[in-house]
Motif scaffolding. Structure first.
Motif, PDB file in Angstrom:
ATOM      1  N   MET A   1       0.754  -1.213  -0.067  1.00 46.19           N
ATOM      2  CA  MET A   1       0.080  -0.291  -0.044  1.00 46.19           C
ATOM      3  C   MET A   1       0.942   1.285  -0.008  1.00 46.19           C
ATOM      4  O   MET A   1       1.758   1.208   0.767  1.00 46.19           O
ATOM      5  CB  MET A   1      -0.847  -0.067   1.209  1.00 46.19           C
ATOM      6  CG  MET A   1      -1.802   1.210   1.343  1.00 46.19           C
ATOM      7  SD  MET A   1      -2.884   1.190   2.716  1.00 46.19           S
ATOM      8  CE  MET A   1      -3.789  -0.206   2.653  1.00 46.19           C
ATOM      9  N   ASP A   2       0.805   2.035  -1.039  1.00 48.82           N
ATOM     10  CA  ASP A   2       1.668   3.398  -0.776  1.00 48.82           C
ATOM     11  C   ASP A   2       1.072   4.386   0.267  1.00 48.82           C
ATOM     12  O   ASP A   2      -0.097   4.385   0.662  1.00 48.82           O
ATOM     13  CB  ASP A   2       1.473   3.937  -2.324  1.00 48.82           C
ATOM     14  CG  ASP A   2       0.196   4.726  -2.582  1.00 48.82           C
ATOM     15  OD1 ASP A   2      -0.338   5.541  -1.744  1.00 48.82           O
ATOM     16  OD2 ASP A   2      -0.144   4.490  -3.808  1.00 48.82           O
ATOM     17  N   MET A   6      -2.607   5.455   2.231  1.00 47.89           N
ATOM     18  CA  MET A   6      -2.757   5.017   3.552  1.00 47.89           C
ATOM     19  C   MET A   6      -2.849   6.426   4.219  1.00 47.89           C
ATOM     20  O   MET A   6      -4.060   6.392   4.998  1.00 47.89           O
ATOM     21  CB  MET A   6      -1.534   4.724   4.097  1.00 47.89           C
ATOM     22  CG  MET A   6      -1.933   4.240   5.565  1.00 47.89           C
ATOM     23  SD  MET A   6      -0.194   3.193   6.185  1.00 47.89           S
ATOM     24  CE  MET A   6       0.844   4.489   6.634  1.00 47.89           C
ATOM     25  N   MET A   7      -2.475   7.551   3.829  1.00 55.69           N
ATOM     26  CA  MET A   7      -2.657   9.000   4.778  1.00 55.69           C
ATOM     27  C   MET A   7      -4.316   9.484   4.326  1.00 55.69           C
ATOM     28  O   MET A   7      -4.948   9.991   5.055  1.00 55.69           O
ATOM     29  CB  MET A   7      -1.809  10.049   4.022  1.00 55.69           C
ATOM     30  CG  MET A   7      -0.159   9.771   4.598  1.00 55.69           C
ATOM     31  SD  MET A   7      -0.211   9.897   6.416  1.00 55.69           S
ATOM     32  CE  MET A   7      -0.790  11.461   6.674  1.00 55.69           C
ATOM     33  N   LYS A   8      -4.765   9.122   3.083  1.00 51.37           N
ATOM     34  CA  LYS A   8      -6.104   9.520   2.877  1.00 51.37           C
ATOM     35  C   LYS A   8      -7.151   8.704   3.428  1.00 51.37           C
ATOM     36  O   LYS A   8      -8.242   9.099   3.888  1.00 51.37           O
ATOM     37  CB  LYS A   8      -6.351   9.132   1.199  1.00 51.37           C
ATOM     38  CG  LYS A   8      -5.813  10.076   0.374  1.00 51.37           C
ATOM     39  CD  LYS A   8      -6.078  10.347  -1.223  1.00 51.37           C
ATOM     40  CE  LYS A   8      -5.257  11.028  -1.901  1.00 51.37           C
ATOM     41  NZ  LYS A   8      -5.403  10.674  -3.555  1.00 51.37           N
ATOM     42  N   GLN A   9      -6.676   7.438   3.739  1.00 47.32           N
ATOM     43  CA  GLN A   9      -7.568   6.477   4.495  1.00 47.32           C
ATOM     44  C   GLN A   9      -7.590   7.097   6.137  1.00 47.32           C
ATOM     45  O   GLN A   9      -8.707   7.197   6.699  1.00 47.32           O
ATOM     46  CB  GLN A   9      -6.934   5.084   4.629  1.00 47.32           C
ATOM     47  CG  GLN A   9      -7.484   4.547   3.241  1.00 47.32           C
ATOM     48  CD  GLN A   9      -7.020   2.941   3.129  1.00 47.32           C
ATOM     49  OE1 GLN A   9      -5.998   2.637   3.858  1.00 47.32           O
ATOM     50  NE2 GLN A   9      -7.704   2.306   2.669  1.00 47.32           N
ATOM     51  N   VAL A  10      -6.434   7.538   6.709  1.00 48.12           N
ATOM     52  CA  VAL A  10      -6.450   7.923   8.078  1.00 48.12           C
ATOM     53  C   VAL A  10      -7.232   9.267   8.143  1.00 48.12           C
ATOM     54  O   VAL A  10      -7.882   9.329   8.997  1.00 48.12           O
ATOM     55  CB  VAL A  10      -4.902   8.275   8.284  1.00 48.12           C
ATOM     56  CG1 VAL A  10      -4.896   8.996   9.692  1.00 48.12           C
ATOM     57  CG2 VAL A  10      -4.048   6.953   8.544  1.00 48.12           C
ATOM     58  N   GLN A  11      -7.016  10.171   7.126  1.00 49.67           N
ATOM     59  CA  GLN A  11      -7.762  11.301   7.009  1.00 49.67           C
ATOM     60  C   GLN A  11      -9.161  11.066   7.036  1.00 49.67           C
ATOM     61  O   GLN A  11     -10.231  11.864   7.793  1.00 49.67           O
ATOM     62  CB  GLN A  11      -7.289  12.448   5.914  1.00 49.67           C
ATOM     63  CG  GLN A  11      -6.078  12.984   5.986  1.00 49.67           C
ATOM     64  CD  GLN A  11      -5.514  13.631   4.825  1.00 49.67           C
ATOM     65  OE1 GLN A  11      -6.247  13.195   3.891  1.00 49.67           O
ATOM     66  NE2 GLN A  11      -4.541  14.480   5.188  1.00 49.67           N
ATOM     67  N   MET A  13     -10.765   8.499   8.151  1.00 45.76           N
ATOM     68  CA  MET A  13     -11.147   7.668   9.537  1.00 45.76           C
ATOM     69  C   MET A  13     -11.467   9.003  10.491  1.00 45.76           C
ATOM     70  O   MET A  13     -12.370   8.954  11.384  1.00 45.76           O
ATOM     71  CB  MET A  13     -10.219   6.681   9.850  1.00 45.76           C
ATOM     72  CG  MET A  13     -10.636   6.068  11.322  1.00 45.76           C
ATOM     73  SD  MET A  13      -9.539   4.936  11.752  1.00 45.76           S
ATOM     74  CE  MET A  13     -10.377   3.310  11.221  1.00 45.76           C
ATOM     75  N   GLN A  14     -10.333   9.888  10.396  1.00 50.08           N
ATOM     76  CA  GLN A  14     -10.380  11.101  11.278  1.00 50.08           C
ATOM     77  C   GLN A  14     -11.734  11.883  11.021  1.00 50.08           C
ATOM     78  O   GLN A  14     -12.375  12.371  12.353  1.00 50.08           O
ATOM     79  CB  GLN A  14      -9.157  11.988  11.192  1.00 50.08           C
ATOM     80  CG  GLN A  14      -7.882  11.403  11.887  1.00 50.08           C
ATOM     81  CD  GLN A  14      -6.778  12.191  11.385  1.00 50.08           C
ATOM     82  OE1 GLN A  14      -6.603  12.820  10.596  1.00 50.08           O
ATOM     83  NE2 GLN A  14      -5.760  12.027  12.394  1.00 50.08           N
ATOM     84  N   SER A  15     -12.241  11.940   9.883  1.00 45.90           N
ATOM     85  CA  SER A  15     -13.280  12.652   9.637  1.00 45.90           C
ATOM     86  C   SER A  15     -14.489  12.146  10.236  1.00 45.90           C
ATOM     87  O   SER A  15     -15.507  12.493  10.817  1.00 45.90           O
ATOM     88  CB  SER A  15     -13.434  12.869   8.053  1.00 45.90           C
ATOM     89  OG  SER A  15     -14.551  13.625   7.933  1.00 45.90           O
ATOM     90  N   GLN A  16     -14.567  10.877   9.900  1.00 48.60           N
ATOM     91  CA  GLN A  16     -15.514   9.617  10.338  1.00 48.60           C
ATOM     92  C   GLN A  16     -15.820  10.031  12.056  1.00 48.60           C
ATOM     93  O   GLN A  16     -16.693   9.984  12.508  1.00 48.60           O
ATOM     94  CB  GLN A  16     -15.403   8.681   9.881  1.00 48.60           C
ATOM     95  CG  GLN A  16     -15.552   8.281   8.414  1.00 48.60           C
ATOM     96  CD  GLN A  16     -15.475   6.985   7.675  1.00 48.60           C
ATOM     97  OE1 GLN A  16     -14.568   6.308   8.347  1.00 48.60           O
ATOM     98  NE2 GLN A  16     -15.986   6.571   6.863  1.00 48.60           N
ATOM     99  N   MET A  17     -14.420   9.833  12.461  1.00 46.61           N
ATOM    100  CA  MET A  17     -14.517   9.943  14.115  1.00 46.61           C
ATOM    101  C   MET A  17     -14.747  11.318  14.673  1.00 46.61           C
ATOM    102  O   MET A  17     -15.944  11.045  15.657  1.00 46.61           O
ATOM    103  CB  MET A  17     -13.146   9.610  14.548  1.00 46.61           C
ATOM    104  CG  MET A  17     -12.619   8.265  14.390  1.00 46.61           C
ATOM    105  SD  MET A  17     -10.819   7.835  15.054  1.00 46.61           S
ATOM    106  CE  MET A  17     -10.580   9.078  16.165  1.00 46.61           C
TER     107      MET A  17
END
Length: 102
Positions: A1-2, A6-11, A13-17
């Motif tokens: 995974m590039d 991964m950073m987009k997925q973290v962002q 998830m942060q938004s969803q949280m």
């Protein structure tokens, strides 16, 4: 995974949280003690927002009993709100236990 994916997925998830936390702030749980003579309401941010004490719970000769009822109802409400928050966050994290979320 590039790394950018991964950073987009973290962002995301942060938004969803953040959204879940906002939703939790709107929700409340209620707990009672003493057969319902003491009621405590706590919001999803773990703030006590209401306490109701029925007149029959007030005995000037037994203040300690009233204190115990308030404490019991508050602790139960806190347990309920923590369970609610864990369930909501669990939906987002897929059941992973991430320390510090709730």
């Amino acid at each position: 995974m590039d790394m950018s994916k991964m950073m987009k997925q973290v962002q995301k998830m942060q938004s969803q949280m953040s959204e879940v936390q906002d939703e939790l702030a709107e929700k409340t749980v209620e707990a009672t003690a003493g057969g319902g003579v003491v009621k405590v309401v706590v919001n999803g941010q773990q703030e006590v927002v209401d306490i109701t004490i029925e007149p029959e719970a007030v005995d000037p000769e037994d203040v300690e009993m009233l204190e115990d009822l308030v404490l019991a109802a508050t602790n139960e409400a806190m347990r309920k709100v923590q369970d609610m928050a864990s369930k909501e966050m669990g939906k987002l994290t897929g059941g992973m236990n991430i320390p510090g979320l709730f």
